[in-house]
Scaffold this motif. Structure first.
Motif, PDB file in Angstrom:
ATOM      1  N   ASP A  10     -21.074 -14.617   9.713  1.00 46.77           N
ATOM      2  CA  ASP A  10     -21.433 -15.516  10.817  1.00 46.77           C
ATOM      3  C   ASP A  10     -22.855 -16.070  10.684  1.00 46.77           C
ATOM      4  OD1 ASP A  10     -22.508 -13.027  11.186  1.00 46.77           O
ATOM      5  OD2 ASP A  10     -22.212 -12.988  13.360  1.00 46.77           O
ATOM      6  N   LEU A  11     -23.446 -15.919   9.515  1.00 47.29           N
ATOM      7  CA  LEU A  11     -24.826 -16.383   9.338  1.00 47.29           C
ATOM      8  C   LEU A  11     -24.900 -17.524   8.328  1.00 47.29           C
ATOM      9  CD1 LEU A  11     -26.653 -12.939   8.942  1.00 47.29           C
ATOM     10  CD2 LEU A  11     -26.329 -14.234  11.046  1.00 47.29           C
ATOM     11  N   TYR A  12     -25.866 -18.388   8.522  1.00 47.95           N
ATOM     12  CA  TYR A  12     -26.126 -19.454   7.554  1.00 47.95           C
ATOM     13  C   TYR A  12     -27.480 -19.211   6.891  1.00 47.95           C
ATOM     14  CZ  TYR A  12     -22.427 -22.118   9.866  1.00 47.95           C
ATOM     15  OH  TYR A  12     -21.229 -22.533  10.393  1.00 47.95           O
ATOM     16  N   PHE A  13     -27.562 -19.617   5.630  1.00 47.50           N
ATOM     17  CA  PHE A  13     -28.824 -19.487   4.894  1.00 47.50           C
ATOM     18  C   PHE A  13     -29.153 -20.839   4.262  1.00 47.50           C
ATOM     19  CE2 PHE A  13     -27.231 -15.268   5.317  1.00 47.50           C
ATOM     20  CZ  PHE A  13     -28.361 -14.491   5.503  1.00 47.50           C
ATOM     21  N   PRO A 430     -31.961 -16.039   8.453  1.00 45.55           N
ATOM     22  CA  PRO A 430     -30.675 -16.723   8.630  1.00 45.55           C
ATOM     23  C   PRO A 430     -30.639 -17.530   9.929  1.00 45.55           C
ATOM     24  CG  PRO A 430     -30.513 -14.428   9.297  1.00 45.55           C
ATOM     25  CD  PRO A 430     -31.917 -14.621   8.817  1.00 45.55           C
ATOM     26  N   PHE A 431     -29.695 -18.468   9.974  1.00 48.36           N
ATOM     27  CA  PHE A 431     -29.501 -19.270  11.167  1.00 48.36           C
ATOM     28  C   PHE A 431     -28.160 -18.884  11.768  1.00 48.36           C
ATOM     29  CE2 PHE A 431     -31.492 -21.515   7.658  1.00 48.36           C
ATOM     30  CZ  PHE A 431     -32.784 -21.614   8.152  1.00 48.36           C
ATOM     31  N   LYS A 507     -27.207  -7.103  15.316  1.00 52.40           N
ATOM     32  CA  LYS A 507     -27.439  -6.028  14.332  1.00 52.40           C
ATOM     33  C   LYS A 507     -28.408  -6.439  13.227  1.00 52.40           C
ATOM     34  CE  LYS A 507     -23.210  -6.922  11.663  1.00 52.40           C
ATOM     35  NZ  LYS A 507     -22.823  -8.212  12.227  1.00 52.40           N
ATOM     36  N   ASN A 508     -28.616  -7.743  13.064  1.00 55.29           N
ATOM     37  CA  ASN A 508     -29.580  -8.198  12.053  1.00 55.29           C
ATOM     38  C   ASN A 508     -30.995  -8.295  12.612  1.00 55.29           C
ATOM     39  OD1 ASN A 508     -27.377  -9.010  10.141  1.00 55.29           O
ATOM     40  ND2 ASN A 508     -26.929 -10.400  11.830  1.00 55.29           N
ATOM     41  N   GLY A 509     -31.138  -7.964  13.899  1.00 54.65           N
ATOM     42  CA  GLY A 509     -32.463  -8.074  14.519  1.00 54.65           C
ATOM     43  C   GLY A 509     -32.756  -9.473  15.045  1.00 54.65           C
ATOM     44  N   LEU A 510     -31.748 -10.356  14.966  1.00 54.43           N
ATOM     45  CA  LEU A 510     -31.951 -11.711  15.490  1.00 54.43           C
ATOM     46  C   LEU A 510     -31.937 -11.662  17.016  1.00 54.43           C
ATOM     47  CD1 LEU A 510     -29.541 -13.765  13.168  1.00 54.43           C
ATOM     48  CD2 LEU A 510     -31.990 -13.381  12.890  1.00 54.43           C
ATOM     49  N   ILE A 511     -32.826 -12.437  17.620  1.00 53.15           N
ATOM     50  CA  ILE A 511     -32.957 -12.390  19.079  1.00 53.15           C
ATOM     51  C   ILE A 511     -32.226 -13.559  19.731  1.00 53.15           C
ATOM     52  CG2 ILE A 511     -34.628 -12.532  20.997  1.00 53.15           C
ATOM     53  CD1 ILE A 511     -36.631 -11.079  19.146  1.00 53.15           C
TER      54      ILE A 511
END
Ligand code: WTA
Length: 652
Positions: A10-13, A430-431, A507-511
């Motif tokens: 579910d992440l973009y790079f 990541p976005f 879980k990735n620490g993204l807020i």
């Protein structure tokens, strides 16, 4: 090489190509900054020009703190003659492009050398008028180049600018001029908005009443007939005509005030947030460099008006400190047609576009037809700011505007933080839709529950910033230390900055920032307080009590809804809600401005209150959001809620 972003679950790079060329592209920057936040910021500060180096990087006397103590700086020297890129190299580069609202009017551009001369001339004119270091200067201007010149001219001579959004009412202007005791006001004869000329001078005249403003400087923009008061009002062009194009930059202490910007809080009175010269310069420069990746050939467009913090930092100081070329636009992005914004991107070959979710939702609403034939292929990076962006708006922005090739930087920050503090960096990622990203290197955030315990992954709590905070964090609320302490440093003690936002981490620490926990609303990205509106509405003689809440809106995010309890005699007269609505609308427009347009008015018998008499706005709000109402037994008048529900139902 594909320019498309790389998707992993579910992440973009960023694409390989984007990453390779980005100014910041190594994850290790986070580790490096974490080792010593203070050293990290110090290293950045060293890239700037200081008349004198600081003695201490960070001094903490809770709830107060300083950055670069003892350092001497001027932000305009860092934009012009001492720009880190070398002034000789940037002199002939375009600094500022101005697009007027009327489609057939010529745009204007300024190179760094031209802007520098203009700022100096105007700085000299201000000096001649008697403006000195530390004096406050009001700026009540639309998005025209002179707004930028005025801000920079103040900074050049150490005067403190107090910018007031041009669509704010005369009353709102007066409150700010009175609070700061500004001596001078810079305004214009009018400006264009949706094809009409707004008589700004008339509003300025009204707003200057009962203030200490002795002189007003008026810019000719709209050729609007205005009344010039002899001895007080002067035309901008007359004043700067014979001025030299050099004015020595005032040597400012790192902790001297650079500007005061008013913002809404929980109470009726707006608060003047205070920014310091040294810390703000560092924050503005490096958040821009890291997050917008300003490269030599970029054309950056931030749609924010200088009346708000986003306009201060990213429509003025940050692109200039980075020697970038940037664009400002006078009008509304949907005027004269909904695709105006897209046409501007195409016309100027904009490469970086920064706007608010409200605008994105509005663009999306008009459908893809309006974009037919318009080329976005110059865009390489797009950003969002000011309110939570929902998944569908994010995806539309990413796919239809960014063509899946532009990293989306969803940037979280506040007037109080001076610059962006949470976002994914474009060269790293990541976005993730709805998630703003990671704390900016050198800053430390936590999410705490009401008792101060750290929340687990996915658990919602209050977003707080820990020492050493960030160089651009506000240094105080102007003339109101009590409010500074109460708003930011009382929830978790004097060493933890309370943002007033609710958030959680994945879980990735993204807020993910969910929204405010206080009585602040974000209406079309504009920060408004329910208290401010209630204060105005309560002045209407037949109103006994009122409560304003932010009601969800598909385009604007939130819109104000008012619950009213009328005085007995007014109820007997059986006033029509329609008339009341009109009267309230007029009142808030007069006291705050058109942005505070009320969406709905509900006349009710009683407002839900606690036993101690506090109005429970939270419950009123939940009647619209569908969230569970919670325990109503703590209310003194629980039955009021059912009755209000019926009133809402009837009005549908
Ligand atoms: C909200 C604007 C979610 C937040 C720069 C904050 C956001 C308030 C975001 C400050 C974002 C700002 N996602 N919410 N990317 N950016 N906010 O002072 O509630 O006008 O506290 O500053 O806007 O608003 P202000």
């Amino acid at each position: 090489m594909s320019k498309k972003l790389i998707k992993k679950k579910d992440l973009y790079f960023p694409s390989k190509e984007f990453k390779k060329n980005a100014l910041i592209n190594k994850k290790s920057i986070y580790k490096e900054a974490e080792k010593s936040q203070i050293k990290f910021w110090e290293k950045l500060a060293k890239e700037l020009f200081w008349f004198k180096k600081w003695k201490k990087v960070f001094v903490h006397k809770p709830p107060y703190f300083q950055w670069f103590t003892g350092g001497k700086i001027n932000i305009t020297s860092n934009i012009f003659e001492n720009n880190s890129k070398g002034f000789e190299k940037i002199k002939n580069k375009v600094a500022l492009i101005w697009e007027p609202e009327p489609v057939n009017e010529q745009s204007r551009t300024f190179t760094y050398a031209e802007l520098y001369a203009e700022v100096n001339r105007f700085a000299n004119a201000l000096k001649k008028m008697g403006v000195k270091k530390g004096d406050k200067v009001g700026i009540y201007l639309p998005m025209i180049p002179e707004a930028i010149v005025s801000m920079l001219a103040c900074a050049r001579i150490g005067a403190i600018h107090v910018v007031v959004f041009s669509a704010f009412s005369p009353t709102a202007l007066r409150v700010r001029l009175q609070d700061t005791e500004a001596k001078v006001l810079i305004t214009a004869d009018g400006y264009n908005r949706r094809g009409k000329v707004v008589d700004l001078k008339k509003n300025a005249d009204e707003g200057m009443k009962d203030t200490k403003v002795k002189k007003a400087i008026v810019i000719k923009r709209a050729e609007n007939k205005v009344r010039m008061k002899k001895g007080r009002d002067f035309w901008w062009n007359d004043l700067k005509k014979d001025q030299s194009d050099f004015c020595k930059a005032e040597i400012m202490d790192a902790e001297d005030i650079l500007f005061i910007l008013y913002t809404s809080g929980s109470t009726g009175k707006p608060k003047g947030t205070v920014q310091a010269c040294g810390g703000y310069t560092v924050q503005a420069k490096f958040t821009g460099k890291y997050i917008f990746d300003f490269q030599n050939s970029d054309i950056f467009w931030s749609t924010a008006d200088v009346g708000w913090i986003t306009g201060h930092t990213y429509s003025c100081y940050s692109p200039l400190l980075n020697a970038a070329t940037y664009l400002i636009f006078e009008g509304a992005p949907g005027w004269p047609k909904p695709n105006r914004w897209a046409k501007i991107i195409e016309k100027y070959k904009v490469t970086i576009f920064y706007t608010a979710p409200t605008a994105i939702r509005m663009f999306a609403k008009f459908g893809l037809d309006i974009l037919k034939g318009i080329r976005f292929n110059t865009l390489r990076l797009i950003g969002s700011v000011g309110e939570p962006i929902d998944e569908s708006a994010w995806m539309w922005y990413f796919e239809k505007v960014g063509k899946q090739s532009c990293p989306v930087v969803d940037t979280w920050w506040q007037t109080e933080t001076g610059g962006i503090l949470i976002t994914s960096l474009p060269g790293i990622g990541p976005f993730k839709p709805c998630f703003t990203g990671l704390p900016f290197p050198g800053t430390k955030f936590k999410i705490l529950n009401d008792r101060g315990r750290e929340c687990k992954t996915g658990e919602r709590g209050n977003l707080v910033l820990l020492p050493p905070f960030t160089p651009g964090l506000l240094r105080g609320v102007y003339k109101n230390p009590k409010r500074y302490l109460k708003t930011y440093w009382s929830q978790y003690g004097k060493k933890i900055y309370f943002t007033s936002d609710a958030a959680y981490k994945d879980k990735n620490g993204l807020i993910r920032v969910v929204g405010r926990v206080d009585d602040v609303m974000k209406v079309a990205g504009h920060r408004l307080s329910t208290g401010e509106m209630e204060d105005s509405i309560s002045k209407i003689d037949y109103i006994n009590e009122c409560a304003v809440i932010g009601m969800p809106d598909q385009i604007k995010g939130e819109v104000p809804a008012v619950f009213l309890v009328l005085k007995k005699n007014a109820v007997e007269k059986k006033r029509f809600t329609e008339d009341i609505y009109k009267e309230i609308q007029l009142k808030v427009r007069k006291e705050i401005g058109p942005i505070a347009g009320i969406k709905k008015v509900f006349v009710v018998e009683d407002l839900p209150k606690t036993r101690s008499g506090k109005i429970m706005r939270r419950i009123l709000k939940r009647l619209f959001t569908g969230e569970p109402l919670g325990d109503l037994s703590t209310l003194a008048n629980a039955d009021s809620v059912q009755k209000i529900k019926e009133v809402i139902k009837l009005s549908d």
